[in-house]
Design a protein around this motif. Structure first.
Motif, mmCIF file in Angstrom:
data_model
loop_
_atom_site.group_PDB
_atom_site.id
_atom_site.type_symbol
_atom_site.label_atom_id
_atom_site.label_comp_id
_atom_site.label_asym_id
_atom_site.label_seq_id
_atom_site.Cartn_x
_atom_site.Cartn_y
_atom_site.Cartn_z
ATOM 1 N N LEU A 184 -34.999 -34.446 51.201
ATOM 2 C CA LEU A 184 -36.261 -34.874 51.799
ATOM 3 C C LEU A 184 -36.103 -36.222 52.493
ATOM 4 O O LEU A 184 -35.583 -37.176 51.915
ATOM 5 C CB LEU A 184 -37.350 -34.978 50.728
ATOM 6 C CG LEU A 184 -37.585 -33.732 49.864
ATOM 7 C CD1 LEU A 184 -38.789 -33.954 48.956
ATOM 8 C CD2 LEU A 184 -37.769 -32.487 50.717
ATOM 9 N N HIS A 185 -36.589 -36.294 53.735
ATOM 10 C CA HIS A 185 -36.537 -37.510 54.543
ATOM 11 C C HIS A 185 -37.857 -37.669 55.284
ATOM 12 O O HIS A 185 -38.551 -36.688 55.562
ATOM 13 C CB HIS A 185 -35.398 -37.442 55.566
ATOM 14 C CG HIS A 185 -34.049 -37.244 54.959
ATOM 15 N ND1 HIS A 185 -33.182 -38.274 54.708
ATOM 16 C CD2 HIS A 185 -33.425 -36.116 54.530
ATOM 17 C CE1 HIS A 185 -32.075 -37.795 54.170
ATOM 18 N NE2 HIS A 185 -32.196 -36.491 54.047
ATOM 19 N N ARG A 186 -38.189 -38.906 55.645
ATOM 20 C CA ARG A 186 -39.396 -39.168 56.428
ATOM 21 C C ARG A 186 -39.041 -39.238 57.897
ATOM 22 O O ARG A 186 -38.074 -39.887 58.288
ATOM 23 C CB ARG A 186 -40.051 -40.483 56.001
ATOM 24 C CG ARG A 186 -41.406 -40.721 56.658
ATOM 25 C CD ARG A 186 -42.083 -41.933 56.041
ATOM 26 N NE ARG A 186 -41.461 -43.176 56.461
ATOM 27 C CZ ARG A 186 -41.761 -43.814 57.582
ATOM 28 N NH1 ARG A 186 -42.651 -43.318 58.411
ATOM 29 N NH2 ARG A 186 -41.168 -44.952 57.881
ATOM 30 N N ASN A 239 -34.320 -36.833 47.117
ATOM 31 C CA ASN A 239 -35.463 -37.459 47.782
ATOM 32 C C ASN A 239 -35.113 -38.819 48.376
ATOM 33 O O ASN A 239 -34.550 -39.682 47.705
ATOM 34 C CB ASN A 239 -36.618 -37.617 46.785
ATOM 35 C CG ASN A 239 -37.840 -38.223 47.435
ATOM 36 O OD1 ASN A 239 -38.164 -37.890 48.570
ATOM 37 N ND2 ASN A 239 -38.500 -39.126 46.739
ATOM 38 N N HIS A 240 -35.494 -38.998 49.653
ATOM 39 C CA HIS A 240 -35.342 -40.282 50.335
ATOM 40 C C HIS A 240 -36.691 -40.759 50.883
ATOM 41 O O HIS A 240 -36.730 -41.593 51.784
ATOM 42 C CB HIS A 240 -34.342 -40.152 51.483
ATOM 43 C CG HIS A 240 -32.983 -39.687 51.058
ATOM 44 N ND1 HIS A 240 -31.986 -40.541 50.651
ATOM 45 C CD2 HIS A 240 -32.465 -38.437 50.943
ATOM 46 C CE1 HIS A 240 -30.902 -39.844 50.327
ATOM 47 N NE2 HIS A 240 -31.175 -38.564 50.496
ATOM 48 N N ASP A 288 -35.546 -33.706 40.394
ATOM 49 C CA ASP A 288 -34.975 -34.544 41.448
ATOM 50 C C ASP A 288 -33.786 -35.337 40.936
ATOM 51 O O ASP A 288 -33.602 -35.550 39.745
ATOM 52 C CB ASP A 288 -36.023 -35.464 42.083
ATOM 53 C CG ASP A 288 -36.576 -36.515 41.126
ATOM 54 O OD1 ASP A 288 -36.045 -36.655 40.016
ATOM 55 O OD2 ASP A 288 -37.551 -37.191 41.493
ATOM 56 N N PHE A 289 -32.945 -35.744 41.904
ATOM 57 C CA PHE A 289 -31.769 -36.549 41.574
ATOM 58 C C PHE A 289 -31.486 -37.576 42.664
ATOM 59 O O PHE A 289 -30.467 -38.249 42.632
ATOM 60 C CB PHE A 289 -30.532 -35.651 41.396
ATOM 61 C CG PHE A 289 -30.059 -34.980 42.659
ATOM 62 C CD1 PHE A 289 -29.090 -35.572 43.451
ATOM 63 C CD2 PHE A 289 -30.586 -33.768 43.056
ATOM 64 C CE1 PHE A 289 -28.660 -34.959 44.626
ATOM 65 C CE2 PHE A 289 -30.161 -33.144 44.222
ATOM 66 C CZ PHE A 289 -29.192 -33.748 45.007
ATOM 67 N N GLY A 290 -32.369 -37.728 43.639
ATOM 68 C CA GLY A 290 -32.110 -38.596 44.780
ATOM 69 C C GLY A 290 -32.252 -40.067 44.452
ATOM 70 O O GLY A 290 -32.500 -40.473 43.311
ATOM 71 N N GLU A 291 -32.126 -40.886 45.489
ATOM 72 C CA GLU A 291 -32.213 -42.334 45.297
ATOM 73 C C GLU A 291 -33.633 -42.771 44.959
ATOM 74 O O GLU A 291 -33.843 -43.817 44.356
ATOM 75 C CB GLU A 291 -31.729 -43.049 46.560
ATOM 76 C CG GLU A 291 -32.555 -42.759 47.802
ATOM 77 C CD GLU A 291 -31.982 -43.403 49.048
ATOM 78 O OE1 GLU A 291 -32.777 -43.880 49.869
ATOM 79 O OE2 GLU A 291 -30.747 -43.419 49.188
ATOM 80 N N ILE A 299 -42.497 -33.820 38.179
ATOM 81 C CA ILE A 299 -41.077 -33.631 38.472
ATOM 82 C C ILE A 299 -40.198 -33.947 37.266
ATOM 83 O O ILE A 299 -40.372 -34.964 36.602
ATOM 84 C CB ILE A 299 -40.676 -34.506 39.676
ATOM 85 C CG1 ILE A 299 -41.509 -34.096 40.904
ATOM 86 C CG2 ILE A 299 -39.196 -34.366 39.979
ATOM 87 C CD1 ILE A 299 -41.239 -34.928 42.141
ATOM 88 N N TRP A 300 -39.248 -33.054 37.020
ATOM 89 C CA TRP A 300 -38.256 -33.251 35.970
ATOM 90 C C TRP A 300 -37.103 -34.095 36.505
ATOM 91 O O TRP A 300 -36.853 -34.152 37.710
ATOM 92 C CB TRP A 300 -37.666 -31.919 35.524
ATOM 93 C CG TRP A 300 -38.600 -30.909 34.942
ATOM 94 C CD1 TRP A 300 -39.917 -30.704 35.263
ATOM 95 C CD2 TRP A 300 -38.279 -29.927 33.962
ATOM 96 N NE1 TRP A 300 -40.429 -29.663 34.542
ATOM 97 C CE2 TRP A 300 -39.444 -29.162 33.733
ATOM 98 C CE3 TRP A 300 -37.125 -29.616 33.258
ATOM 99 C CZ2 TRP A 300 -39.477 -28.108 32.824
ATOM 100 C CZ3 TRP A 300 -37.157 -28.564 32.359
ATOM 101 C CH2 TRP A 300 -38.322 -27.831 32.137
ATOM 102 N N ASP A 301 -36.377 -34.705 35.589
ATOM 103 C CA ASP A 301 -35.106 -35.335 35.924
ATOM 104 C C ASP A 301 -34.040 -34.240 35.933
ATOM 105 O O ASP A 301 -33.866 -33.521 34.943
ATOM 106 C CB ASP A 301 -34.768 -36.399 34.874
ATOM 107 C CG ASP A 301 -33.455 -37.125 35.162
ATOM 108 O OD1 ASP A 301 -32.694 -36.679 36.037
ATOM 109 O OD2 ASP A 301 -33.194 -38.138 34.491
#
Length: 472
Positions: A184-186, A239-240, A288-291, A299-301
């Motif tokens: 995911l990016h904006r 996720n970003h 999620d696992f992103g920065e 959301i789970w880890d």
């Protein structure tokens, strides 16, 4: 290749400048990024194009660059680049520094010396055959903390030049994938979330990196889930995006009550099975696992299911960088685009699975790679056959159910084989007779468990396992 990399960077600059004439032009010098003072747009300035429009990067102002790169583009067998249009937003939505950062990241990606442009195997997506269907059914009744998940690295990226998959998400799910990774990016000048292959906040600037609409992907997953309501899926987010609402709201609106939220878990959730979860009407886990992470309510880890580890540290002695794998739930991914990890191959996939890798996220899925994961039925078989296993291929073969041979039993002390022989239907009685009431005539449910079974069998003999083909 250097000219092509320069082409990517220049195309991004040209597109951004043409679509946003009011935005200051950012100039890169040896001293860094510089931007002139911002000027007000002239009254006649045209509005930015709609999202549906496609803008060619090869504009008249880049005609010379186009001529220089045509031969190289043809040699790489690449389709013409398409720059995704940027949303029109007030000037204060993104500062010149943000634009400079975005273009710098695109330039850095384009300059990757190890960047591959080899196309993904375009083989037709396979159907889920007998072994695939059997193993999915077995996994339905296996606790979450014993699963060996199949994931697709950058599952959404099946259309860009540097694509990671040749099958769309629905085809991947049909083939047995149950964890779908989304990056995911904006988008520049917008709060809208895009999905693309990149490492920074604005890497969706270029279509070659597989940029797609976030909501469209969620709709595709939802449609598949509605057609397969007995299957548990995991959406894995790299996720970003800083805005939590932009990430979570589309998920909540799309899946609603089908979501198994992190806040809903109770003690011992690790021992729940997918069958138990979907029986409660829950079909989707988001991890999620992103920065940028928003674990807690929805959301789970991802690490609660497995780690997200490059394959480079794995050793066939079942260790990761010297650390024994039994110490935690290890998951691995490969990335053939930027060579961040050793490729998962037909030869290496069984090595990971026999070491109880809980998750393999495969880049560029092929029928051959999928088949390397299978441990059950060896081939298409006649109806009304019972399953036997031996130390030969390790896969299951068909045998007449009236045949007499020993059994594979699951006991509190591990897998064992009986000394008594019998027909297939006598398995439950023989297992409890030899190993006690806690023993069961139970099939192995993962590749790892099948390897544990093979380790206790007598070479050259065949043994019944509790699996049977019923007449259709």
């Amino acid at each position: 290749m250097k000219r092509f990399q320069l082409f990517l960077f220049c195309a991004a600059v040209i597109s951004a400048s043409c679509q946003h004439p009011s935005a200051p032009l950012v100039v890169f010098t040896q001293a860094g990024f510089k931007s002139p003072a911002q000027k007000s747009p002239p009254p006649s300035a045209k509005p930015a194009p709609a999202d549906s429009e496609k803008i060619s990067p090869l504009r008249s102002s880049a005609a010379e660059l186009e001529a220089e790169n045509q031969a190289e583009l043809r040699s790489l067998d690449l389709s013409p680049l398409t720059i995704l249009p940027l949303d029109a937003q007030p000037a204060n939505q993104d500062t010149p520094d943000n634009l400079a950062q975005a273009l710098a990241q695109v330039k850095a990606l384009s300059a990757q010396p190890e960047l591959e442009t080899v196309s993904v195997n375009a083989a037709e997506a396979p159907s889920c055959g007998l072994a695939c269907q059997t193993e999915l059914a077995l996994a339905q009744h296996l606790p979450l903390n014993q699963q060996q998940w199949l994931g697709a690295h950058n599952a959404y990226n099946s259309k860009g030049i540097f694509k990671n998959q040749s099958w769309n998400i629905s085809q991947q799910l049909d083939a047995g994938v149950r964890i779908v990774e989304l990056d995911l990016h904006r988008r520049l000048f917008s709060s809208k979330v895009r999905v693309c292959h990149g490492a920074g906040a604005y890497d969706c600037l270029l279509n070659p990196f597989g940029a797609r609409d976030y909501q469209q992907i969620l709709n595709e997953v939802k449609s598949w889930s509605d057609q397969h309501p007995d299957q548990l899926l995991v959406l894995e987010l790299e996720n970003h995006v800083k805005n939590q609402k932009s990430v979570e709201e589309p998920i909540l609106n799309t899946f609603q009550g089908l979501l198994y939220r992190a806040a809903e878990r109770k003690a011992g959730w690790q021992h729940e099975t997918p069958a138990q979860i979907v029986a409660r009407g829950k079909r989707v886990i988001v991890a999620d696992f992103g920065e940028l992470r928003f674990e807690g309510q929805l959301i789970w880890d991802q690490n609660e299911l497995s780690s997200n580890t490059p394959t480079k540290g794995f050793s066939a002695d079942c260790s990761v960088d010297g650390k024994p794998m039994e110490t935690e739930a290890w998951g691995f991914y490969d990335d053939k685009t930027f060579k961040k990890a050793n490729p998962l191959t037909v030869a290496s996939i069984p090595q990971f699975l026999r070491c109880d890798a809980r998750y393999l996220k495969i880049d560029r899925l092929t029928p051959e790679l999928l088949n390397a994961r299978h441990f059950s039925w060896e081939s298409a078989l006649p109806e009304q056959a019972c399953a036997q296993v031996s130390t030969g291929s390790g896969r299951w073969q068909a045998q007449r159910c009236e045949h007499s041979q020993p059994f594979v039993c699951k006991t509190p002390a591990g897998w064992k084989h009986s000394t008594h022989a019998g027909t297939w239907k006598e398995g439950a009685a023989v297992c409890t007779q030899e190993f006690g009431e806690s023993a069961a005539f139970e099939p192995p449910r993962t590749y790892f468990q099948n390897q544990q079974v093979l380790a206790v069998l007598t070479a050259g003999e065949a043994f019944w396992i509790n699996a049977r083909l019923e007449p259709s």
